[in-house]
Design an enzyme around this catalytic site. Sequence first.
Site, mmCIF file in Angstrom:
data_model
loop_
_atom_site.group_PDB
_atom_site.id
_atom_site.type_symbol
_atom_site.label_atom_id
_atom_site.label_comp_id
_atom_site.label_asym_id
_atom_site.label_seq_id
_atom_site.Cartn_x
_atom_site.Cartn_y
_atom_site.Cartn_z
ATOM 1 N N SER A 169 1.246 23.192 -40.207
ATOM 2 C CA SER A 169 1.515 24.181 -41.265
ATOM 3 C C SER A 169 0.626 25.413 -41.109
ATOM 4 C CB SER A 169 1.345 23.560 -42.658
ATOM 5 O OG SER A 169 0.006 23.216 -42.899
ATOM 6 N N ASN A 170 -0.604 25.222 -40.644
ATOM 7 C CA ASN A 170 -1.479 26.382 -40.407
ATOM 8 C C ASN A 170 -1.006 27.184 -39.197
ATOM 9 O OD1 ASN A 170 -3.965 26.529 -42.283
ATOM 10 N ND2 ASN A 170 -3.685 24.342 -41.871
ATOM 11 N N ARG A 230 -8.982 17.266 -30.891
ATOM 12 C CA ARG A 230 -9.863 17.030 -29.735
ATOM 13 C C ARG A 230 -11.116 17.868 -29.885
ATOM 14 N NH1 ARG A 230 -7.671 12.927 -26.375
ATOM 15 N NH2 ARG A 230 -5.440 12.993 -26.809
ATOM 16 N N HIS A 257 -11.535 24.065 -41.420
ATOM 17 C CA HIS A 257 -11.821 22.686 -41.821
ATOM 18 C C HIS A 257 -11.642 22.574 -43.336
ATOM 19 C CE1 HIS A 257 -13.485 18.697 -41.453
ATOM 20 N NE2 HIS A 257 -14.248 18.950 -42.499
#
Length: 195
Positions: free
Chosen positions: A13-14, A89, A107
């Site tokens: 979505s980002n 990752r 984040h």
Amino acid sequence: MARIAIFASGNGSNFESLVNSFSNDVENKVIILICDNANAFVLQRAKRLEIPFELIKYIKNEKEKTEQRISEILTENKIDVAFLAGYMRILSLFLLSKLKIPVINIHPSILPKFKGVNAIEQAFNSQEKEIGITIHYVIEEVDSGEIILQKSIPLQREKGIEFVEQEVHNLEHKWYPIVAKQICDGINFKNGVKR
Ligand code: GRF
């Protein structure tokens, strides 16, 4: 023009909100998606939005070889800046020092609180009264680089975790494009010279 790479592993979505925000930007362009997960929904978004992608599977015990490939792809595509958007990752120092471009991450917590996975759930299950997001430069240590922007909102625990998750994602979709645009415009004007 800032040439942008986005890294994502999951829903995306980002990724989509960044792509949409740059779609009418004549100065900056999303060039490529780097994805490590063949089943990620972000790949469907990339196809629909017509953003080229590279699926980079990590070979066990051969992280350096995998990162070498990523580095080559970014160089071949003349990428100026990379935005991580749910990329699962850890980029090693080997790759970060090779790239020599800004790498930025988002984040879903007010760092340094709640690093790592399930940050929203961690905050939800804590005693915190606020929840939020952090946009920061990436260094080898996870969720730890220099902070660019933090935003917080009251944590309305009584409304349930799905509501809270959605509110955090709404914050991300609002602020990641704004910060990304500012960083890209800064790259365009690097050394006072419009590139
Ligand atoms: C976001 O919460 C982001 O902050 C974190 O991973 C999640 C990715 O969500 N790094 P999506 O794939 O962009 O929907």
